[in-house]
Scaffold this motif. Structure first.
Motif: not given
Ligand SMILES: Cc1cc2nc3c(=O)[nH]c(=O)nc-3n(C[C@H](O)[C@H](O)[C@H](O)COP(=O)(O)O)c2cc1C
Ligand code: SF4
Ligand code: FES
Lengths: 819, 156, 418
Positions: C82, C121, C166
């Protein structure tokens, strides 16, 4: 006590000073021991290191960066500096960040004067802030619950409160929502945060974000007079500070004592003191409708008692006390009745119990030191809330195993491995079976107990394997005479070769243990001295000391009904609501020639008394109580009443019976207790002032052995009743005006699904519980809280009248349920 | 009351088998609940908490930490524009303006027909193909206004 | 052109195990199983491989830190990618998932781990599905599961999808997230290798790091160590983005000058403009001015030049850029991604953002540059986790090298307001 060796300690240097502390200590705490203050916000020893506020940065030699002193455990030869330029700059910077969005509304903030943010800013803060933006607007003062106000603008996101909810309460009811700058303290879906221990977050919040709604704006912290007192609700006797102003209760806060409360109090302690200002308090002594002076009341009561003694003999009178009086009050009452009047008709409870233990009496911290806690017939969550926190701590954060043995499911079962559930009324059989297995002898069968031999065997194995077993049992949760079987079980565990065993008798009342110790019993003198030991009794209590066993409280009621008992003094007890027997109790009391009630609040019983005398009670009284751990502590007063102290009133009556002992103050009575009561020798005012002191173990002697128990045969269509405690019971103490009214619950009856389906009862149905010509309305809950064949009826209010369902002669009560 | 669909149930079984502690299934279950209802409802949080041994408050605190969970209804297609540096250097602002104008809504809003929601997104990790957007779970890279038109036109 | 990770990356259907095997995939397993696990750790140590996730910690050394004899232990592949500018793991997951799986198996074998998770993610749902299919194939072939290839070694492997945060790329936050919590970082020590997932010893490695392992096992550590510089061994995937003609992920030999990466690999600055600034290692590292463009792309040289290699994302800005706008974007990112746990990061990122916004909107004041610098100093190394330090890197470096850009905006702020 374990001795500390060099290996257990660490020596380090902080700001040039050498300090030696136990291994594992955090640098902040080490500094504190040598009076070096490292500022903190998020750190709280009880919650453990977290490190989010970054206020406690210090310089440590050989570490390139500043380090948080609250997350850094001490190490040998560590050199810590807390005042270097780098540290000062960091502290100022951190405070600047912390204050960026904090409204500087100290003049109107309830935390003012006792606010760590204010204090730290003053001591460590930057000269000014360079923030020129509008502070983030957030909710001001909204209710987090009916008793707690949250001001999210003031919150500095230290997460003390949410960690408290997670780590201490274990509820995870209060959490952080959202992320980053948007994060906020909240509950699920903005429901009220109304756990049993919610109020502690007020005390630990380092800013004015969480405040006591009742206290808000009523006084400034510095205007309060603070009394270091004890809570008078349950048998834990938590330490607390009673803040008053102009002789009015303003607020209650924690006063940490690790040996008792571990730093916390429950919400009943914090908000359950409205009775100190209740309109329902007994204001003045009276005879019928006629108000008397205290002196007149005492004289007339004494005269009345004397008349009855003359006419019917000393056994024509009796005394029913309670586990809510102070040691001094209870001691003086039993002394009056024994040495002044000459009867053993003295008792304070409706269940069977005997003083003393066959194993050492352990104190509350033993729960943490034990590797096994065996919790019998006890529901700490409702009965002794702070014990609930202590057990959860031991199980989840230390290496303690919990086993519960009970006839009902409690919240503690979530922490127990295993939790064993026996059928209501089968406790004696279960205890005997376990004793038998432990001592390798044939025991009774387990039919109709709801447990299997494998379970008992494996519990026995667990007990044998344990090094330190702490048994906690609630005598009030046992049926019939099973207390004797339980004590036998204790002595069997105590004799296991590799197992050390201690016990905490955990009746819920404030001073239940003290009442036992003070000899408010028909068959024991104070200190567990049995009547049977005539020589000792007469040596201690005089030649004329009565040695004939007296009647128990329930027997006194029965004898009043039959006319054998003519006069009764009732101290801090309300038999019309709290005793089994229903209408028969009223009939009995009305049959008395003389009924004296000495109590705090007007009750159903005070209303039928001939004489009513005011008792001061918690907040106003002074003396000692003995908690479930055997710890004797001093309860000081924060409020002054117009009436004399209870002990003075009792002494006044005693004087009429020729007791000329002069007590200057209540501690003279305490001193007399120390000299006369087995186990209390070391209990001096000085010795107990700060943290209290445990009295010595009182060895058990068998009490009056029960007659053979009537067998509990099944009654078709009937269920066995278990009355359970409920912490926020709407009684005379938590009355209608209480700040805890939001915690009151409607009447409910807990059924097993099998019985419910047999009865055709569905969850939520409005049902009636019948027995003994009495009935109680309740909402049906299908919770399997007890085994099939039983129902649990929590006592939720005085009005509900659950005790009327019980016949005093029945070890186990059968009830019927109708839709 | 929230009830997981049958299809979800069979996936939950597989999900739970992945972890030694069931609380680890928190994110996957929140994702499933969102797939089912379009957003995570309070009732779903209660249900997930029950299954995983967590308080509803805990579930809400986890749910609101992550930006991919919605706690309010959103459009059928959620268009997320990456606005971080690489996309910014490649003109994502204009592209986003183009799209908001085209759909007649502001960032953070949903079209009246509940079809589209436009959101700003921090770096979507496709920086070397900037500018980038994601529609539901699908990436669209090297965007131009024409490409946005095509993508939107293809969404039924 | 030396290619280790990207060799054959564009082969059609490389996501299928057959194609991957045809390229020599999974050959390292048999080689590894013929050795003792500790030998593999030694090989990775000897290869000089350093973590590609950002911190650059020596990979083999990390593996050797695992708490001895404590089981179970876990492997978490960090595919949370991220960091703004970084998009290399995405390409690996998308195109060569089996390489990642093979690397994870080797790591697990070397570290005696029997359960491995790939934390991906949340936005990468599509690639998570690719990974899931690849894992299923690997199970079918017997590369995963019980007694793999008769070695007696067992390994279960799963994907775990994030959900948009993140901070979950930070290893301890990743573990908390995987345990079903808010992705807030944890205190260190204890480090994951001692007390990680479910409080058990855990290895967290970046996707790219793990993808290198098969090469080391196949070709020996010397072969890997022969590539690159004295201290920065091997190749590195660099995500080039911004104002270049051919943005993309390129595998370069460590030590390659940045100018060469921009010009040779990425086709030079677009529109014939001049280079103004570049961020060599993702948004968390200091940006550098054009005159440092000859810096060799390796860990040491970049530190010497005043920046860091970070996650290997080269963000290029040409001379039409006012860097303040970009710093504002990055700062807004850190404000948005700060978990909110610690005060300086939560408050500092927001405060910096407020100030930068004013400067960008031409209502700033010159003193604000000193203020920004001091806020950075008050955050520097004082936050709970490195996110706070990451957040100040672009601000400080831009003020240092591109003060003129700020001054230009501040000067126009002085213009009388109509
Ligand atoms: C705020 C923050 C974000 C991070 N994000 C990532 C990431 O997305 N992917 C990654 O591999 N490492 C990331 N890291 C680094 C990890 O904490 C960790 O060092 C890395 O996964 C270790 O793997 P490696 O040794 O193979 O590089 C991040 C670190 C921080 C402080
Ligand atoms: S409400 Fe108080 S205790 Fe809770 S996080 Fe905020 S400042 Fe800390
Ligand atoms: S007190 Fe140390 S970080 Fe908060």
């Amino acid at each position: 006590m374990e001795t500390t060796t060099q290996q257990d300690t660490v020596t380090l240097t902080i700001d040039g000073k050498t300090v030696t502390v136990p291994k594992g200590t955090m640098v902040v705490d080490a500094a504190k021991t040598i009076d070096i203050e490292i500022p903190v916000f998020c750190y709280l020893e009880k919650l453990g290191p977290f490190g989010c506020c970054r206020m406690c940065l210090v310089e440590v030699e050989k570490m390139p960066k500043l380090t948080t002193a609250c997350t850094l455990a001490v190490n040998h030869d560590m050199v810590v500096k807390t005042t270097t330029e780098k540290v000062v700059k960091a502290q100022q910077g951190m405070l600047e960040f912390t204050l960026l969005n904090h409204p500087l509304d100290c003049p109107v903030c309830d935390k003012g004067g006792e606010c760590p943010l204010q204090d730290n800013t003053f001591k460590f803060g930057p000269p000014d802030t360079r923030m020129e933006y509008q502070r983030q607007n957030r909710d001001k003062a909204t209710p987090l619950s009916p008793v707690i106000t949250i001001d999210r603008e003031r919150c500095i996101a230290c997460q003390r409160c949410t960690r408290y909810s997670e780590i201490i309460e274990k509820d995870q009811a209060l959490v952080m929502l959202d992320r980053g700058f948007q994060n906020r303290v909240a509950t699920f879906n903005d429901q009220p945060y109304d756990t049993r221990f919610s109020g502690n977050v007020i005390d630990i919040c380092p800013v004015g974000a969480l405040t006591n709604t009742d206290f808000r704006f009523t006084a400034r912290a510095w205007d309060l007079t603070n009394a270091s007192t004890l809570c008078g609700h349950c048998g834990c006797n938590c330490n607390m500070t009673l803040g008053t102003r102009l002789n009015e209760m303003k607020r209650i806060t924690t006063r940490p004592n690790d040996a008792v409360d571990d730093g916390w109090i429950c919400d009943k302690a914090r908000w359950g003191y409205d009775f100190t200002k209740s309109k329902n308090r007994i204001q003045k002594p009276r005879k019928g409708d006629e108000t008397l002076t205290i002196q007149d009341a005492c004289r007339q009561v004494a005269a009345g008692l004397k008349k009855i003694v003359e006419q019917y003999g000393a056994d024509g009178v009796g005394f029913i006390g309670s586990g809510y009086g102070l040691n001094e009050e209870l001691y003086l009452y039993q002394k009056l009745f024994r040495t002044g009047i000459g009867t053993n008709n003295i008792d304070h409870k409706t269940y069977l119990d005997t003083p003393g233990l066959p194993v050492p009496q352990w104190d509350l911290p033993a729960v943490e030191a034990a590797d096994l806690v065996l919790l019998i017939a006890s529901d700490p969550t409702e009965e002794l809330p702070i014990l609930d926190l202590r057990i959860k701590k031991a199980v989840t954060r230390l290496a303690t195993q919990l086993v519960t043995l009970n006839d009902q499911t409690t919240l503690m079962d979530d922490y127990a491995t295993p939790s064993l559930r026996y059928n209501i009324g089968s406790d004696a059989a279960v205890f005997s079976a376990l004793s038998a297995v432990l001592s390798g002898q044939p025991g009774p069968g387990l039919e109709a107990t709801g447990l299997e031999s494998g379970q008992i065997q494996s519990l026995a194995d667990t007990l044998k394997a344990a090094k330190k077993v702490c048994v906690i049992y609630n005598p009030a949760g046992l049926t019939g005479a099973s207390i004797h079987h339980l004590k036998q079980l204790l002595s069997v565990i105590g004799q296991l070769p590799d197992t050390e065993c201690g016990a905490l008798p955990s009746a819920p009342a404030t001073n239940a243990l003290g009442a036992m110790d003070m000899g408010v019993l028909p068959d024991f003198y104070p200190g567990g001295l049995p009547l049977a030991d005539v020589a000792a009794s007469q040596k201690d209590w005089g030649e004329n000391a009565p040695v004939k066993p007296g009647w128990t409280a329930l027997e006194m009621i029965e004898k009043a009904r039959s006319g054998e008992l003519k006069a009764l003094v009732i101290f801090r007890s309300n038999p019309l609501v709290d005793f089994p027997g229903g209408a028969a109790v009223l009939e009995a009391l009305q049959n008395l020639e003389l009924l004296v009630v000495h109590d705090i609040m007007e009750t159903e019983t005070s209303r039928v008394a001939h004489f009513v005398i005011p008792s001061n009670g918690p907040g106003f009284d002074e003396g000692t109580t003995t908690n479930i751990g055997g710890r004797v502590q001093q309860r000081t007063r924060g409020l002054v009443s117009d009436n004399p102290h209870d002990w003075k009133i009792i002494a006044m009556i005693a004087r009429e019976f020729g007791d000329e002992t002069q007590y200057k103050n209540v501690f003279d009575v305490t001193a007399e207790i120390a000299s006369k009561v087995n186990g209390y020798a070391g209990i001096k005012r000085k010795a107990i002032r700060r943290e209290g002191k445990t009295r010595e173990t009182i060895a058990s002697v068998n009490g009056r052995l029960p007659e053979a128990e009537p067998t509990v045969a099944d009654v078709a269509g009937s269920l066995k009743l278990r009355v359970a405690d409920f912490l926020f019971c709407h009684d005379k103490i938590l009355d209608a005006d209480s700040h805890l009214a939001h915690q009151f619950k409607p009447s409910s009856v807990h059924l097993h699904e099998q019985d419910a389906s047999a009865l055709g009862v569905k969850a939520g149905d409005e049902v009636t519980v019948f027995a003994e010509g009495w009935s109680v309305k309740a909402e049906a809950v299908i919770s399997n809280r007890c085994n099939p064949g039983g129902v649990v009826l929590p006592k939720i209010s005085d009005q509900q009248g659950v005790m009327g369902l019980i016949h005093p002669d029945h070890a186990v009560q059968w009830v019927q349920i109708k839709k | 009351m929230f009830v997981f669909s049958e299809a979800a149930e069979s996936r939950i079984e597989k999900i739970l088998a992945k972890y030694p502690f069931k609380k680890s299934a928190m994110l996957p279950l929140l994702t499933l609940a969102q797939e089912q209802e379009g957003y995570v409802t309070p009732e779903a949080m209660i249900e997930i908490g029950k299954r995983l041994g967590a308080s509803p408050a805990y579930v809400e605190s986890v749910c609101t930490f992550y930006t991919m969970y919605f706690t309010k209804p959103v459009g059928k297609y959620v268009i997320k524009f990456c606005i971080n540096i690489s996309c910014h250097l490649n003109g994502c602002d204009n592209l986003m303006d183009y799209t908001t104008n085209k759909l007649g809504i502001q960032v953070g809003e949903t079209t009246a027909d509940k079809k589209f929601t436009i959101l700003r997104e921090e770096c979507l990790a496709a920086c070397s193909e900037a500018p980038v957007m994601q529609v539901n779970n699908k990436y669209y890279v090297a965007l131009t206004p024409e490409k946005v038109d095509q993508v939107l036109a293809a969404l039924k | 052109m030396t290619q280790i990770l990207f060799k054959g990356i564009d082969t059609p259907n490389l996501t299928s195990i057959d194609v991957y095997e045809k390229q020599g995939g999974y050959a390292a397993l048999a080689k590894a199983f013929a050795k003792e696990p500790d030998e593999i750790v030694e090989m990775v140590k000897a290869s000089g491989l350093r973590g590609r996730g950002g911190a650059g910690f020596p990979c083999g050394l990390k593996w050797s830190f695992l708490a001895k004899d404590v089981f179970p232990r876990y492997l978490c592949c960090n595919s949370d990618e991220s960091e703004p500018g970084t998009c290399k793991d995405r390409e690996l997951l998308m195109k060569t998932p089996h390489l990642c799986i093979e690397g994870m198996i080797l790591c697990a074998y070397a570290c005696r781990i029997e359960t491995a998770y790939n934390y991906i993610r949340g936005e990468f749902e599509e690639y998570g599905e690719i990974m899931d299919r690849a894992i299923a194939e690997a199970y079918e072939r017997g590369y995963l599961g019980k007694n793999i290839m008769g070695s007696g070694f067992n390994l279960e492997m799963y994907t775990h999808m994030g959900a948009g945060a993140y901070i979950c790329g930070e290893e301890s936050a990743l573990l908390t997230s995987l345990e079903g919590g808010r992705g807030e970082p944890r205190m260190k020590p204890p480090f994951p290798a001692v007390e990680g997932l479910y409080a058990k010893p855990t290895i967290v490695n970046n996707t790219e790091t793990l993808c290198v392992i098969p090469f080391i096992v196949n070709n020996g550590p010397e072969a890997y160590a022969a590539i690159g510089t004295e201290k920065s061994k091997g190749t590195k995937l660099v995500s080039v983005s911004g104002h270049v003609n051919k943005p993309g992920n390129y595998e370069i030999v460590l030590g390659t000058p940045i100018s060469e990466i921009i010009d040779k690999f990425a086709g030079g600055i677009r529109n014939g403009n001049k280079l103004k600034a570049f961020i060599p290692g993702g948004s968390s590292v200091p940006m550098l001015p054009a005159d440092k463009v000859d810096t060799p792309y390796d860990y040491e040289s970049l530190v010497a030049a005043g920046s860091m290699l970070g996650s290997g994302a080269l963000i290029v800005m040409d001379d039409t850029t006012n860097v303040v706008a970009e710093v504002l974007r990055i700062t807004s990112f850190y404000m948005h991604e700060s978990c909110g746990k610690c005060t300086p990061c939560r408050e500092g990122t927001r405060w910096m953002h407020q100030i930068l916004l004013e400067i960008q909107n031409k209502v700033g004041k010159p003193e604000q540059l000193d203020l920004l610098t001091d806020i950075c100093d008050n955050m520097s190394f004082k936050c709970f986790c490195p996110l706070g330090d990451a957040a100040i890197a672009p601000v400080l470096s831009s003020i240092k090298y591109f003060r003129a850009d700020y001054e230009e905006l501040l000067a126009s702020a002085k213009a009388p307001v109509a």
